[in-house]
Each structure stands twice: as structure tokens, then as C-alpha cells.
Design a protein around this motif. Sequence first.
Motif, PDB file in Angstrom:
ATOM      1  N   VAL A 123       0.583   2.892  -8.736  1.00 39.14           N
ATOM      2  CA  VAL A 123       0.909   2.056  -7.577  1.00 39.14           C
ATOM      3  C   VAL A 123      -0.349   1.873  -6.732  1.00 39.14           C
ATOM      4  CG1 VAL A 123       2.353   1.857  -5.526  1.00 39.14           C
ATOM      5  CG2 VAL A 123       3.267   2.919  -7.609  1.00 39.14           C
ATOM      6  N   PRO A 124      -0.693   0.637  -6.339  1.00 36.44           N
ATOM      7  CA  PRO A 124      -1.905   0.401  -5.543  1.00 36.44           C
ATOM      8  C   PRO A 124      -1.839   1.106  -4.192  1.00 36.44           C
ATOM      9  CG  PRO A 124      -1.092  -1.658  -6.485  1.00 36.44           C
ATOM     10  CD  PRO A 124      -0.029  -0.626  -6.721  1.00 36.44           C
ATOM     11  N   VAL A 167       0.864  -1.191   0.000  1.00 39.48           N
ATOM     12  CA  VAL A 167       0.000   0.000   0.000  1.00 39.48           C
ATOM     13  C   VAL A 167       0.894   1.231   0.000  1.00 39.48           C
ATOM     14  CG1 VAL A 167      -1.813   1.271   1.202  1.00 39.48           C
ATOM     15  CG2 VAL A 167      -1.772  -1.236   1.282  1.00 39.48           C
ATOM     16  N   GLY A 168       0.939   1.942  -1.120  1.00 40.09           N
ATOM     17  CA  GLY A 168       1.774   3.127  -1.205  1.00 40.09           C
ATOM     18  C   GLY A 168       3.190   2.796  -1.631  1.00 40.09           C
ATOM     19  N   GLU A 169       3.978   3.844  -1.759  1.00 38.07           N
ATOM     20  CA  GLU A 169       5.341   3.672  -2.256  1.00 38.07           C
ATOM     21  C   GLU A 169       6.216   4.836  -1.778  1.00 38.07           C
ATOM     22  OE1 GLU A 169       7.445   2.729  -6.568  1.00 38.07           O
ATOM     23  OE2 GLU A 169       5.831   4.210  -6.452  1.00 38.07           O
ATOM     24  N   TYR A 170       7.476   4.501  -1.464  1.00 41.07           N
ATOM     25  CA  TYR A 170       8.498   5.515  -1.197  1.00 41.07           C
ATOM     26  C   TYR A 170       9.374   5.645  -2.443  1.00 41.07           C
ATOM     27  CZ  TYR A 170       7.292   5.088   3.756  1.00 41.07           C
ATOM     28  OH  TYR A 170       6.627   5.087   4.959  1.00 41.07           O
ATOM     29  N   SER A 224       5.627   8.983  -2.323  1.00 40.31           N
ATOM     30  CA  SER A 224       5.327   9.411  -3.683  1.00 40.31           C
ATOM     31  C   SER A 224       3.965  10.107  -3.713  1.00 40.31           C
ATOM     32  CB  SER A 224       5.318   8.206  -4.626  1.00 40.31           C
ATOM     33  OG  SER A 224       5.002   8.595  -5.938  1.00 40.31           O
ATOM     34  N   THR A 225       3.889  11.195  -4.458  1.00 40.13           N
ATOM     35  CA  THR A 225       2.674  12.015  -4.444  1.00 40.13           C
ATOM     36  C   THR A 225       1.876  11.972  -5.748  1.00 40.13           C
ATOM     37  OG1 THR A 225       4.009  13.920  -5.124  1.00 40.13           O
ATOM     38  CG2 THR A 225       3.592  13.640  -2.764  1.00 40.13           C
ATOM     39  N   GLY A 226       2.428  11.430  -6.818  1.00 36.53           N
ATOM     40  CA  GLY A 226       1.708  11.511  -8.079  1.00 36.53           C
ATOM     41  C   GLY A 226       1.603  10.227  -8.862  1.00 36.53           C
ATOM     42  N   PHE A 242      -4.014   6.849  -1.421  1.00 35.48           N
ATOM     43  CA  PHE A 242      -4.518   6.690  -0.054  1.00 35.48           C
ATOM     44  C   PHE A 242      -3.401   6.917   0.961  1.00 35.48           C
ATOM     45  CE2 PHE A 242      -4.753   3.760   3.571  1.00 35.48           C
ATOM     46  CZ  PHE A 242      -5.881   4.249   4.201  1.00 35.48           C
ATOM     47  N   PHE A 243      -2.226   6.378   0.684  1.00 35.66           N
ATOM     48  CA  PHE A 243      -1.103   6.503   1.611  1.00 35.66           C
ATOM     49  C   PHE A 243      -0.662   7.960   1.737  1.00 35.66           C
ATOM     50  CE2 PHE A 243       3.567   5.780   2.486  1.00 35.66           C
ATOM     51  CZ  PHE A 243       3.377   5.418   3.802  1.00 35.66           C
ATOM     52  N   ALA A 244      -0.520   8.654   0.606  1.00 38.20           N
ATOM     53  CA  ALA A 244      -0.053  10.039   0.639  1.00 38.20           C
ATOM     54  C   ALA A 244      -1.096  10.966   1.252  1.00 38.20           C
ATOM     55  CB  ALA A 244       0.308  10.496  -0.777  1.00 38.20           C
ATOM     56  N   ILE A 245      -2.366  10.785   0.856  1.00 36.18           N
ATOM     57  CA  ILE A 245      -3.418  11.647   1.393  1.00 36.18           C
ATOM     58  C   ILE A 245      -3.596  11.418   2.893  1.00 36.18           C
ATOM     59  CG2 ILE A 245      -5.900  12.109   1.328  1.00 36.18           C
ATOM     60  CD1 ILE A 245      -5.805  11.574  -1.674  1.00 36.18           C
ATOM     61  N   THR A 246      -3.496  10.171   3.328  1.00 31.94           N
ATOM     62  CA  THR A 246      -3.651   9.866   4.757  1.00 31.94           C
ATOM     63  C   THR A 246      -2.548  10.528   5.577  1.00 31.94           C
ATOM     64  OG1 THR A 246      -4.654   7.738   4.184  1.00 31.94           O
ATOM     65  CG2 THR A 246      -3.883   8.021   6.448  1.00 31.94           C
TER      66      THR A 246
END
Length: 270
Positions: free
Chosen positions: A81-82, A60-63, A75-77, A86-90
Amino acid sequence: MTTFGLCSLFLASAMAIERALAITNPHWYSNHMKTSVTKQTLAVIWCLVLLFALLPIAGVGEYTRQWPGTWCFISTGDREVPGNMFFAITFAVLGIFSLLVTLSCNVVTIRGLIIRCKTKSGTSQSSKQWERLTTETVVQLLGIMCVLLICWSPLLVLMLRMISHQVSSHECNSTAVTSSRNSSRDVQLDCNFFLTAIRLASLNQILDPWVYLLLREILLRKFCLVANAVSNCSIEEPKETQTALDALNKQNHQDGNNLDKPQGSKDVNI
């Protein structure tokens, strides 16, 4: 960076909530807030933040490597990536929420301190000591609020902006954004400001202890004494200079009168 960033924000919120409870409900606070509760709260905060930071390992998300390629962050854009959005907004929403909780609780604490200080106003030693502690605490809380806002607001707001505009770190180094000169310039400005914002957020952990150390009543009193001494010196120096000039003029006038008198003459009192 995700773990320690969110931990600092959540710990600041927990401290603000504790201060507000201690001021607004002192009896409930003394009966229910024990050392074990504090330890459990700290452990829960650390565990929840660590689990959230490890979400990319679960898919969930990515660095990703950020501009200019010297540090990694969320990562913001990258919508491919699944769970990346959600990860960035959270992360951004949790940070903004903790800021709002900290600010609101500090405002409640300042209001409670001022009200209690007014009720205890008087000429006794305890009332003067309470006024001194109230002033010191209010100054420290205002300093903490300013540091938190200055350090964290740019990063969190810019993350939401980059997410809404689908700006990722890959576009900062890429020359593919050539559809419009203005769009590429905006992307580059966001990337450069993102680097500045993360530096400000990193400074928060350094500045917080100095706020408690420097904004103390004894140091503020010394600063006021030094400022008062400097201002008095600057005011008294022209006065002393003018006094010396007046004395010198008076002496010169007397010497001139003595020279005008003939020798051997005496003053006659009429």
C-alpha cells in the motif's frame, strides 16, 4: 481511534508545556498565555490530528481489520500500500515524541515546584498551604506520568516492532506462516499482545480523570487517617488484651491469698 488517541497524547503534552511555563516563567505566562491562545492551541491540535487520521482517504496508508477481526486500526506490515509504512511509523513516532515531551515537562514542573517550596519554607500559613499544594500537584503529576507510560508505551513500541519485522494483521489469521514453528509463534504472540496494548491505550482516557479526582490532598489525608486508625486499633487491641489478662491474674492471686488466711485472723501492721 487514531484521532482520539493522538489527541489525548497531544493535549497531555500541551498541558505539560503550559504547567512548565507557568512554574518556570510565571511573569511571561501571565502576560502572554490568554484564553484566546488556549482556544487556538486546542483548535490547531484537533485540526492537525484529524487531517493526519484522514490520510488513508487521500491514498496514504491504510486501515485494516485487526486480530481477532473485531476492530480496525493502522496496518503495520503491508508494504504494497502506498505510504503505509510512512503512515504507521509517523503515528508511532508522534506518540513516542508526545510522551517524551510530557514526561520531560512534568519533570521540569516537579523540580520547579520543589525548589519554590524550599524557598518558601517556614511556619506561616501561606508556606504551609504552598507545601500542601506542592505535595498534591507532585503526586498528581507522578500519577499521570505512570498512567501515560503504562497505557501508551506498549502500543507504540509494539507498532515499531511489528513494522520492523513486517508483521501485518493478515498474518495473524492466516496459516501461511508455516516456514518455522518459532516464527509463527512469535507472530501470534505479537498479534495477541497488540490487542492487549490497544485495550490499555483505550483505558487512558478513562483513567486520566480519576487520577485528578482520587490523587487529591483531601482524599490522601483521609486515606492516611483511615490507615492510621486501622494500625492503631491493631496495636492497641493486644495491649488491651494483655492488660485485661494481667488484671485477671492479679485478682486471682489476691483471691488465693484470702483463702489461705484462717478465719478470724487479722492483719497486723508491724
